[in-house]
Design an enzyme around this catalytic site. Structure first.
Site, mmCIF file in Angstrom:
data_model
loop_
_atom_site.group_PDB
_atom_site.id
_atom_site.type_symbol
_atom_site.label_atom_id
_atom_site.label_comp_id
_atom_site.label_asym_id
_atom_site.label_seq_id
_atom_site.Cartn_x
_atom_site.Cartn_y
_atom_site.Cartn_z
ATOM 1 N N LYS A 173 0.838 -1.202 0.000
ATOM 2 C CA LYS A 173 0.000 0.000 0.000
ATOM 3 C C LYS A 173 0.876 1.257 0.000
ATOM 4 O O LYS A 173 2.083 1.191 0.293
ATOM 5 C CB LYS A 173 -0.889 -0.011 1.244
ATOM 6 C CG LYS A 173 -0.103 0.180 2.541
ATOM 7 C CD LYS A 173 -0.977 0.042 3.758
ATOM 8 C CE LYS A 173 -0.154 0.305 5.018
ATOM 9 N NZ LYS A 173 -0.845 -0.135 6.230
ATOM 10 N N MET A 214 14.295 25.050 1.505
ATOM 11 C CA MET A 214 13.414 24.301 0.614
ATOM 12 C C MET A 214 14.187 23.300 -0.238
ATOM 13 O O MET A 214 13.791 22.153 -0.383
ATOM 14 C CB MET A 214 12.623 25.266 -0.277
ATOM 15 C CG MET A 214 11.502 24.603 -1.051
ATOM 16 S SD MET A 214 10.614 25.750 -2.116
ATOM 17 C CE MET A 214 9.713 26.728 -0.927
ATOM 18 N N TYR A 274 18.912 30.653 7.042
ATOM 19 C CA TYR A 274 17.864 31.542 7.553
ATOM 20 C C TYR A 274 17.882 31.617 9.074
ATOM 21 O O TYR A 274 17.968 30.608 9.761
ATOM 22 C CB TYR A 274 16.488 31.021 7.124
ATOM 23 C CG TYR A 274 16.226 31.118 5.641
ATOM 24 C CD1 TYR A 274 16.178 32.368 5.001
ATOM 25 C CD2 TYR A 274 16.012 29.979 4.892
ATOM 26 C CE1 TYR A 274 15.916 32.447 3.638
ATOM 27 C CE2 TYR A 274 15.742 30.052 3.527
ATOM 28 C CZ TYR A 274 15.700 31.292 2.906
ATOM 29 O OH TYR A 274 15.443 31.364 1.563
ATOM 30 N N ARG A 278 -10.664 1.531 14.472
ATOM 31 C CA ARG A 278 -10.519 2.126 13.149
ATOM 32 C C ARG A 278 -11.532 1.425 12.246
ATOM 33 O O ARG A 278 -12.676 1.246 12.658
ATOM 34 C CB ARG A 278 -9.051 1.926 12.714
ATOM 35 C CG ARG A 278 -8.560 2.874 11.662
ATOM 36 C CD ARG A 278 -7.046 2.765 11.448
ATOM 37 N NE ARG A 278 -6.642 1.549 10.740
ATOM 38 C CZ ARG A 278 -5.399 1.292 10.325
ATOM 39 N NH1 ARG A 278 -4.435 2.174 10.540
ATOM 40 N NH2 ARG A 278 -5.089 0.190 9.688
#
Ligand code: PLP
Length: 379
Positions: free
Chosen positions: A39, A315, A267, A137
């Site tokens: 999955k 990023m 940063y 669940r």
């Protein structure tokens, strides 16, 4: 347009995947089936490539997330049994039947729709009934099992082919809740009586099949161990099953430079060099699944050594402190997950830095990067 190869490589070692599957098969023995859980794009390893490799290794039953993943397996030539773990959705029974997928079921409405479509097609559709024995669940409650058995039995176009449940605590320290849950699952299964023939009973994920062998029943459903990690990151389980990591994440240094003592890096200048510092600038950041959460925590392998990642992760970039490492330059390999020389960074280690579990690390890297498959080596 000629494609320029990406900076980063997500390497998938199909030999390791194959061998992990073989280890699992050997562990549970010939009387227990193994559903290969592929999955979520095979936990980020690539659905078709992983399933293809596992099929060549003898896997005959696959667990996928949804009908779409099942369809992709069929289009990719996988012929084994494919169980849809989230179940079929109303409105998708045509695709389910056309692709010969087996749904997990827990809902009358859906069963009725499936029975109608299967009858119209002159087919008998196999279903696996999901019982919620404590996960809280997906699944019907234990008290509803008799009526569901009767309901399914009332449709000649449906065939109960499996009954399953799932453990919430199998990787926890205390195994007693898991043993107790397995006991009550066994009692539910006993309700099947003589009608239970041909019904595959299954509940065990990787943790349960390793730590609570009575939970193996007729079939086990390993996921994370196929991909070479241990549930709960428990290295003690290595004595019961020896699996190797399948995924590695590698990059190459973009730039190497010296900055003076007192210089800030990245940063916010979270990192300030205390001494003259040699930095390796790496083309990896949170857009590649290397989360900003790793800031101030992660290490990478460069030149066969562990070095800290310093300053905020950006990023598409981050920086490693390679002070004292000689002969390192642009283009040199960096390992963010996996081995370099004798050192290794594991998915569990990354998960620890990232405050999550290996599963999420694998899914995230897989979803964010192009994969490269290392071909299977001989037997
Ligand atoms: C994901 C999943 C598994 C596999 O669990 P692992 O901990 O990865 O072995 C088994 N069964 C079900 C229902 C699942 O959703």
């Amino acid at each position: 347009m000629v494609e320029v190869p990406p900076y980063n490589r997500l390497e998938i070692d199909l030999t390791a995947l194959r061998d992990n599957f073989r280890q699992l098969v050997a562990l549970v023995g010939p009387l227990v089936k193994v559903m290969a859980v592929v999955k979520a794009d095979a936990y980020g390893h690539g659905l078709l490539e992983a399933a293809g490799c596992l099929a060549r290794a003898g896997a005959a039953i696959f667990g996928v997330t949804d009908v779409t993943e099942g369809q992709r397996l069929r289009e990719g030539g996988i012929t084994g049994e494919v169980v849809v773990l989230l179940g079929g959705r109303t409105g998708s029974v045509a695709e389910l039947l056309r692709n010969d997928l087996t749904p997990v079921v827990y809902d009358r409405e859906y069963l009725r729709e499936l029975a109608g479509a299967a009858a119209a097609a002159g087919r008998q559709a196999p279903v696996h009934l999901k019982v919620d024995t404590g996960m809280g669940r997906l699944g019907i409650l234990p008290g509803e099992v008799p009526e569901y058995l009767e309901f399914i039995g009332s449709f000649p176009s449906l065939r109960l082919a499996g009954i399953l449940s799932h453990f919430p605590m199998a990787d926890g320290e205390d195994l007693r809740p898991t043993a107790a849950q397995n006991q009550s699952f066994g009692e539910i299964v006993a309700q099947l009586g003589v009608g239970g023939e041909g019904v595959v009973v299954h509940i065990a994920n990787s943790a349960a099949l390793l730590r609570e062998p009575p939970s193996r029943h007729a079939m086990v459903r390993p996921g994370i161990t196929l991909y070479g990690c241990y549930p709960g990151g428990d290295p003690g389980l290595r004595e019961r099953l020896r699996v190797q990591p399948v995924m590695s994440f590698k990059s190459r240094i973009l730039q190497v430079k010296e900055v003076a003592a007192g210089s800030g890096v990245s940063y916010g200048h979270l990192f300030r060099a205390e001494r003259a510092t040699r930095l390796a600038v790496l083309p990896v950041g949170y857009a590649d699944g290397y989360l900003r959460r790793l800031t101030g925590r992660a290490q990478v392998l460069i030149g066969g050594r562990r070095v800290p990642v310093v300053g905020r992760i950006c990023m598409n970039l981050c920086m490693a402190d390679i002070t004292g490492l000689d002969g390192i330059g642009p283009g040199d390999e960096v390992v963010l997950l996996g081995r370099q020389g004798t050192e290794e960074i594991t998915a569990d280690e990354l998960a620890g830095w990232q405050e999550t579990i290996s599963y999420e690390v694998l899914c995230l890297f897989g979803a964010s990067n192009q994969r490269v498959y290392l071909p299977e080596r001989g037997v």
